[in-house]
Design a protein around this motif. Structure first.
Motif, short mmCIF file in Angstrom:
data_model
loop_
_atom_site.label_atom_id
_atom_site.label_comp_id
_atom_site.label_asym_id
_atom_site.label_seq_id
_atom_site.Cartn_x
_atom_site.Cartn_y
_atom_site.Cartn_z
N ASN A 77 -5.36 0.79 5.98
CA ASN A 77 -5.61 0.58 4.56
C ASN A 77 -7.11 0.38 4.32
O ASN A 77 -7.82 -0.11 5.20
CB ASN A 77 -4.85 -0.64 4.05
CG ASN A 77 -3.35 -0.41 4.07
OD1 ASN A 77 -2.88 0.72 4.20
ND2 ASN A 77 -2.59 -1.49 3.95
N ASN A 165 3.71 -5.32 3.86
CA ASN A 165 3.05 -4.43 2.91
C ASN A 165 3.23 -4.96 1.49
O ASN A 165 4.32 -5.39 1.12
CB ASN A 165 3.67 -3.02 2.95
CG ASN A 165 3.51 -2.39 4.31
OD1 ASN A 165 2.43 -2.44 4.91
ND2 ASN A 165 4.60 -1.82 4.82
N THR A 212 -5.04 3.57 -6.92
CA THR A 212 -4.59 3.57 -5.52
C THR A 212 -4.06 4.93 -5.09
O THR A 212 -3.24 5.54 -5.79
CB THR A 212 -3.48 2.52 -5.31
OG1 THR A 212 -3.96 1.26 -5.78
CG2 THR A 212 -3.08 2.40 -3.85
N SER A 214 -1.97 6.53 -1.97
CA SER A 214 -1.21 6.23 -0.76
C SER A 214 -0.92 7.53 -0.04
O SER A 214 -0.59 8.53 -0.67
CB SER A 214 0.13 5.59 -1.09
OG SER A 214 -0.06 4.54 -2.00
N THR A 232 1.90 5.40 7.19
CA THR A 232 1.61 5.23 5.77
C THR A 232 0.36 4.37 5.63
O THR A 232 0.21 3.40 6.37
CB THR A 232 2.79 4.52 5.07
OG1 THR A 232 3.98 5.25 5.37
CG2 THR A 232 2.60 4.48 3.56
N SER A 233 -0.51 4.76 4.73
CA SER A 233 -1.71 3.95 4.48
C SER A 233 -2.17 4.18 3.05
O SER A 233 -1.73 5.12 2.40
CB SER A 233 -2.82 4.32 5.47
OG SER A 233 -3.06 5.71 5.46
N LYS A 234 -3.03 3.28 2.57
CA LYS A 234 -3.46 3.43 1.17
C LYS A 234 -4.91 3.03 0.99
O LYS A 234 -5.46 2.26 1.79
CB LYS A 234 -2.56 2.63 0.24
CG LYS A 234 -2.50 1.15 0.55
CD LYS A 234 -1.42 0.47 -0.28
CE LYS A 234 -1.16 -0.92 0.25
NZ LYS A 234 -0.09 -1.63 -0.44
#
Ligand code: ADP
Ligand code: MG
Length: 334
Positions: A77, A165, A212, A214, A232-234
């Motif tokens: 992130n 998260n 944001t 993602s 998964t990342s943002k």
């Protein structure tokens, strides 16, 4: 050596033509090659990065943000904040406004990051990417979904899932296929940001805007091996409320309450960032829960996340007090 979780940059904008017209003098200068900013006669501060009046949007992006975009694609992130008084260059630097009409060279961080992300995606055909966008505003400690004004703030809740998260339950997330789609969502969110408020500048200088992106990535079946799961990342792009002090605003009643609440968000953020920078942070309590903004960003501040705070500064001697305050805030964050 352990990596510092939050990097701090300072960007001093040039004097604007109206300031030059009114004979404002610059009271801020940089020390070449020393990463130092001097305000007034001799008050010096040192930061991870400093950008002066001739710095370009490309330079700020390449130095501060590119490494975060790389981390994002590796599954981490990332967060970038723009901090500073109203008029200091936060929106210009983050690049969230008037994206489609701005000259390509003048484009700020968001459009550059989007372009680079989709470039990365096009070069990794063996990976299935899913990209989603959301856009939230925090105004007077209440959330607003800028991509869906029908959602009342009562229906937006900040939650932490079992993996730690942070999710905003009820917030619209749009899946996107190309950079243009992201830009048009950003623009429609900006339009929403200004509706329902008579004084739009007032409003946007008193609220935090969190855009944001993602990404979810998974190896295509033919390349897949058992060891590789999906990741998964943002990336949060945050245009913070103006940092100007209550006293200067000089307001009472409702307006006063607004400034107090907004400052409490900035205060909470400052406390979190400062606690993260504490060498003893493993044992120190990180006060994420003190404000909406820090709750929302909890999983993207500290830990494995990469964070850059860009403190924007006006060079005008009329803004001396605010600029000094901003430099102190930034200094505490190092
Ligand atoms: P904020 O979002 O902090 O209120 P803005 O980003 O709107 O401030 O900037 C105020 C004004 O200064 C705008 O007219 C903007 O175009 C200009 N400006 C800000 N930073 C720069 C810069 N680095 N170079 C040139 N103009 C700038
Ligand atoms: Mg702004």
């Amino acid at each position: 050596m352990e990596e510092i979780p939050v990097k701090v940059a300072v960007r001093v904008r040039p004097l604007l033509s109206k300031e030059i017209l009114h004979n404002h003098q610059a009271c801020v200068r940089l020390v070449p090659n020393a990463k130092q900013v001097i305000i007034g006669k001799d008050h010096a501060f040192t930061f991870d990065f400093v950008f002066g009046k001739n710095s370009t949007q490309e330079e700020v992006y390449a130095v501060c943000i590119k490494p975060l975009l790389v981390s994002l694609t590796e599954g981490y992130n990332a967060t970038v904040f723009a901090y500073g008084q109203t008029g200091s260059g936060k929106t210009y630097t983050i690049g969230g406004d008037h994206v489609a009409s701005v000259a390509v060279d003048e484009r700020g961080i968001i459009p550059r990051a989007i372009q680079e992300l989709f470039h990365h995606i096009s070069e990794h055909r063996n990976i299935n990417f899913r990209v989603k966008v959301s856009y939230i505003e925090v105004y007077k400690e209440e959330l607003r979904d800028l991509l869906d004004l029908e959602t009342s703030m009562k229906d937006l809740h900040i939650r932490e899932d079992e993996k730690g998260n942070t999710v905003i339950v009820g917030a619209k997330e749009f899946q996107v296929e190309c950079a243009d789609e992201v830009i048009s969502l950003l623009e429609s969110g900006n339009a929403a940001r200004h509706t329902g408020t008579t004084q739009m500048n007032e409003h946007s200088s008193r609220s935090h805007a969190i855009f944001t992106i993602s990404i979810h990535q998974k190896q295509s079946a033919e390349y897949q091996n058992a060891a590789q799961d999906s990741i998964t990342s943002k990336f949060h792009f945050v245009d913070l409320a103006g940092s100007e002090r209550v006293a200067k605003t000089g307001n009472t009643g409702e307006r006063f309450k607004e400034s107090v609440q907004i400052n409490s968000g900035l205060l909470a953020l400052g406390n979190v960032i400062s606690a993260l920078g504490d060498p003893k942070r493993k044992s120190v309590h990180i006060p994420y829960r003190d404000a909406k903004i820090t709750r929302i960003l909890k999983d993207s501040l500290g830990g494995n996340a990469k964070t850059v705070m860009i403190t924007c500064i006006s060079p005008s001697s009329l803004d001396f007090d605010e600029s000094l305050n901003s430099l102190k805030y930034a200094n505490r964050a190092k």
